[in-house]
Design an enzyme around this catalytic site. Structure first.
Site, PDB file in Angstrom:
ATOM      1  N   ASP A 193       0.627  -1.216  -0.032  1.00 27.50           N
ATOM      2  CA  ASP A 193      -0.120   0.047  -0.022  1.00 27.50           C
ATOM      3  C   ASP A 193       0.758   1.423   0.009  1.00 27.50           C
ATOM      4  OD1 ASP A 193       1.090  -0.180   2.594  1.00 27.50           O
ATOM      5  OD2 ASP A 193      -0.915   0.020   3.512  1.00 27.50           O
ATOM      6  N   TYR A 252       0.712  -2.763  11.775  1.00 24.68           N
ATOM      7  CA  TYR A 252       1.765  -3.826  11.812  1.00 24.68           C
ATOM      8  C   TYR A 252       2.084  -4.050  13.404  1.00 24.68           C
ATOM      9  CZ  TYR A 252       2.691  -3.054   6.832  1.00 24.68           C
ATOM     10  OH  TYR A 252       2.601  -3.209   5.589  1.00 24.68           O
ATOM     11  N   ARG A 283      -5.082   4.540   6.269  1.00 31.36           N
ATOM     12  CA  ARG A 283      -5.552   4.221   4.831  1.00 31.36           C
ATOM     13  C   ARG A 283      -6.234   5.064   4.130  1.00 31.36           C
ATOM     14  NH1 ARG A 283      -3.841  -1.130   3.268  1.00 31.36           N
ATOM     15  NH2 ARG A 283      -5.252  -0.699   1.365  1.00 31.36           N
ATOM     16  N   PRO A 319       7.850  -5.505   4.897  1.00 32.34           N
ATOM     17  CA  PRO A 319       6.891  -4.573   4.225  1.00 32.34           C
ATOM     18  C   PRO A 319       6.797  -3.281   4.950  1.00 32.34           C
ATOM     19  CG  PRO A 319       5.591  -6.170   5.426  1.00 32.34           C
ATOM     20  CD  PRO A 319       7.244  -6.476   5.803  1.00 32.34           C
TER      21      PRO A 319
END
Lengths: 648, 648
Positions: A76, A278, A269, A357
């Site tokens: 993302d 995370y 987001r 990530p």
């Protein structure tokens, strides 16, 4: 956007005229031969497909094991540099509009007075001022796919992925080093699964094959290459949630280190409500795999709640979640050219490098991989450049991947380490202030703007860097605003760098009047227009527009009201297309109404200079305005002479 | 963009979830009853259709005589104000990307030394600095249609035009003034032409009908209304061409007055090559119509070549051309409410007013007509507002059309007059410098930002204008940048004014700490959240999100790092949707990193104020922060009480 050159057309100008004659093969049949076969519809594969779709004469196909487009992606993070590339593909504004903007990052650590509570200790701007004209944003990978698929569908060949196809074999015919090899040296066998589940074998011969098929790449395996590296024995969980919380920074990127319960990275987001977390999980035992833990999403949520104390977190919906272990692994080379032959098979993206990530790098670096490769393949297939150029792909991108992996290892280790307790410093851990300093220092790296390609066939040593200190040779062209001369429009100079396979020559003029016949600008344009050694003349095919291989643009130091098109050399008002219409978009003026100026912003000498920019937006060479022979020599290293009018 | 409120969804977030249950009727059948029937798919009709498509509960249909969407439109000028409206519909970035930007305008007149040659005598910035955050642009009308059709197709009802339908009759059932009238008082008969040419009659009953069917409007005729005005006996030609010229300002908007050969207005078009020329032709005789002249495109080109001397013009392709005569005509009223009854039939756009195209106003004013009407219709149909509100449409928009026509008459006359000869001033004509001054003076008018609605049921007298001098009551809300508190994003405050039918209440706070319980902000939010007379409480339906009728936003004077969501009253962190998620986008901070500030930019008092903004972006009222009763009274004039939780 320029259009209507060859006649007025109604409708959406971003839809190219379809290639006449040849029907694009339907989703249920692959042609027997293609120029490029791309394996895998991830970010790397789609970037490459979109790039190659810009060339109607190149036959490209892209196959994908899944039955249709991705609807929910895992990646993302979209770095500033990546949006610069999206601008070249024509969809930056869609990403910028829909995405979450990472404007600031906050840092949380245990409260010194009460270490079972977290407290904020830092807040920084996420991207330094002026690093890029674009923000750092967060958007579901599937949407990036959608935008690429749209570019492909609007291309002259209406390129669409061929889904439900799994690579089962790949064979390269050895090249005869003494002469030309076979036209299509790579044979690929695919298994095509019908909607009813029947498997059918297909064979495609390709000039080039690119494996963009992820960490378990079949193409990599077929080449006998492997990822090397190790796992860090640290398990992490990730979840996208709709939640109610009183944590005040839930709409800011936030790193949180609790005293005893581990760490969280919060990534808000797109859409204003969704947030990604995370979450650090337990250390894994040696040789233990995270899959063996059978971690549940409930366990992830509970861990997040512990770390966030005293704040509450009430999860209402989990859109997606996963657990993974951190590891950094890298492939020795990114092509099949180990024997010194011209490579015909390449790998890109996760097929070559994997890492954690959290720094938001994976999708970005993967797309830059294939953006680096795409124009090179196109140049060779179109007969513009020597095939040796293809060797630079593995060299350039493996060095970037190596840097990424080193960064990721350090960042991940620092993120997973417990925070140092000021009341008990001898117990070890990382000083939270140190973590924040590291984060800031690496800002340019994570923005994707730190990549610097080494001198090679297509990138010169920086011998004349002093002429434009703000445009480092080997690094991406750092855009700045200018005024377009003919229509007085404020534009970003870097946005002329479209993903169309063309080289750009920016002529930053000196202070001489551009109408003066003995000005350096006029002399250089005269050389480019008329000299037999002019790269524009040598390397542009007969009948093609004069700017179709090397697109020359001039940036004047005069204000746009002090001069005009009538002052320009004819070379900067080229006649193009079937009607010989004048292209008025080749000249720009540096002085802005605000008083800013690209010469100042990028430390360009008032004496002017020539900046050569690769089709992937990287500065390849800087030269003085009068270095006509050196300009010619630079392109002659890798470009191929084209048949000229009158030549046999 | 906010999405995922009621759960994560994959795909394009601009596509609304389709209305469940009721199938949208296909292109070959119209329903028997609709809420609104729009006649005509021009700019006015499509603006209205896109507006009404925002409301899933409203049944709208739009019919069009042509067999399909427009591919080549005649209008092309898009004023700054119009792009502000496009932003509300979500497609401003598409227009800004594809269009030509009118940055500067030049003025040409006969050369004083040699009057058979033209020479430039002036050059101005087209739009004054700070007039709008958007540019003035030029784009083929058909593309604007495409963008609206896309908005409609993505709406919950997937609204698409019903083509090949011609209005043949319209009948309004007289309203019983003593009680409620019939639900669907307007009966429309349409003739539907099949692709094979067969005509079939259809009848639709509608609550409201809006005629957006152009200068020859059938709806207007059915109402017995007529356009009044006259023709100026001046013929003009217009052509869109691809041409080669040495006229240096061919990529700038340019007005050219030759000594003997007439005038040209040059409007560069999108794509970099196309250009529009408006060319003055001969005076017409009394009662002569332009169609009788049988003017050819060759004659237009020859006239342009004469006017442009000494410059050459070589036309390579004519994309479109036409000849027309100038006239200004206006309808007495824009609805059927002459008898004092609630109007049920309206006309908008060219159906109400026609004028010359050169000031680029037609399409813009037409779209603003129906943008004015759309939210009013929606409010009434949804039971939010008293039907009397509908009377304001004709009043407000006819005044604008009257101004437009007066402007156009003066501008057209000045444009058509010969330029005054300084060597021979007694021969008359217009001083070119005077023409340029007039042009500059009217800049705000042509930008569409000068419209000011008079006090009415929905617009208050400007009694407290001193609290925000830069936001005149009755004029469009002039946006300025702010920082969103929760995510530190720089945004334009005006861009929260979406075309969603909601009123906005901007609370410009005073300097008090927003966490202080006795601050004016807290007291006002307390009133809005809890008082029985709060308009938010009275007029929001039970079960709806608290911001669904009146959307309250606060702008703080504190910097965004000096405060945070935890300091806000709960009313500014509303819980919404099925999960009760927190909406974090209600609070903004004025200080920008650049040192600018909306309080300074718009001359807002440091004491703060409340600015009420209509759903069409016009400022309706400005009040002090403590004027709770006046805020309540303003909305109570026209809004209807909604059933509250617990009420019968």
């Amino acid at each position: 956007m320029q259009f209507h050159l060859n006649g007025f057309r109604t409708g959406d100008p971003s839809i190219a005229e379809a290639v006449a004659g040849e029907m694009p093969a339907g989703p249920d049949q692959l042609p027997e031969e293609v120029d490029v076969l791309i394996v895998g519809c991830g970010p790397a594969g789609l970037t490459l497909a979109a790039q190659l779709a810009a060339f109607p004469e190149i036959r490209t196909r892209i196959v994908e094991e899944k039955a249709g487009p991705l609807t929910l992606g895992q990646a993302d993070g979209i770095a500033c540099r990546t949006i610069e590339m999206f601008e070249a593909f024509g969809f930056s504004e869609k990403v910028v509009k829909e995405a979450y903007w990472v404007n600031e990052t906050t840092f949380w650590k245990p409260d010194d007075r009460q270490r079972d509570r977290i407290a904020r200790h830092g807040r920084i701007q996420d991207t330094e001022d002026g690093l890029s004209e674009f923000p750092h944003v967060i958007l579901n990978q599937a949407r990036v796919h959608d935008f690429y698929l749209d570019v492909m569908a609007k291309s002259a060949r209406r390129l669409r992925p061929d889904y439900s196809r799994r690579l089962t074999a790949l064979h390269v015919t050895a090249e005869d080093r003494a002469g030309p090899g076979p036209d299509h040296p790579v044979t690929v066998t695919l298994s095509h699964r019908s909607p009813e589940g029947a498997e059918r074998s297909e064979t495609v011969k390709a000039r080039f094959v690119v494996g963009c098929d992820g960490a378990r790449s079949s193409v990599r395996r077929a080449l006998g290459l492997a990822l090397h590296g190790d796992s860090a024995n640290q398990a992490w969980g990730v979840m996208d949630v709709l939640a109610v919380t009183d944590f005040p920074d839930i709409r800011l990127k936030a790193t949180i280190h609790s005293a005893e319960s581990g760490s969280i990275l919060i990534i808000p987001r797109e859409g204003g409500y969704l947030v990604r977390l995370y979450i650090e999980l337990d250390k894994l035992g040696k040789d233990e795999r995270v899959s063996s833990r059978n971690t549940t999403v409930e366990a992830l949520i509970a861990a997040a709640q512990r770390i966030l104390r005293p704040y509450t977190l009430e999860v209402k919906e989990v859109a997606w979640w996963s657990v993974y272990e951190i590891g950094q692994r890298l492939c020795d080379r990114f092509d099949n050219g180990a024997d010194g032959a011209i490579p015909h098979v390449f790998i890109a993206g996760d097929a070559c490098h994997t890492h954690s990530p959290k720094a938001g790098q994976g999708m970005n670096v993967s797309m830059q991989d294939s953006f680096n490769l795409g124009w090179k393949l196109a140049s060779v297939i179109r007969g513009q450049a020597r095939p040796e150029m293809l060797r630079t792909y593995s060299d350039e991108r493996r060095a970037v991947a190596q840097e990424l992996i080193e960064f990721d290892r350090a960042f991940a280790a620092m993120f997973s380490a417990p925070p140092k307790d000021p009341n008990n410093p001898e117990s070890g851990g990382v000083d939270p202030a140190e973590f924040q300093r590291y984060f800031v220092k690496q800002g340019r790296f994570t923005a994707g703007t730190a990549t610097r390609y080494q001198p090679s066939l297509i990138s010169a040593p920086p011998a004349h860097q002093h002429l434009a200190e703000g445009l480092p040779v080997g690094m991406r062209f750092h855009s700045a605003p200018v005024i377009r001369l003919a229509d007085a429009k404020p534009v970003h100079l870097g946005h002329v760098l479209r993903a169309d396979g063309r080289w750009r020559m920016f002529i930053f003029s000196d202070r001489a009047d551009p109408s003066n016949p003995s000005s350096a600008l006029r002399l250089l344009c005269g050389f480019l227009a008329e000299s037999p050694s002019s790269p524009v003349r040598r390397f542009t095919p007969a009948g093609a527009d004069i700017d179709s291989v090397i697109d020359v643009r001039a940036i004047l130091q005069q204000g746009h009201r002090e001069t005009g098109p009538a002052d320009l050399p004819a070379f900067l008002l080229p006649r193009k297309g079937r009607y010989g219409l004048i292209d008025y978009e080749k000249a720009f003026c540096a002085p802005l109404p605000s008083g800013e100026d690209i010469f100042t912003a990028r430390a360009i000498s008032p004496e002017g200079c020539v900046v050569l920019v690769r089709p992937d937006q990287y500065v390849a060479q800087i030269l003085p305005l009068n270095a006509h022979a050196e300009i010619a020599a630079f392109f002659a290293r890798f470009m191929l002479d084209q048949a000229q009018p009158g030549s046999p």
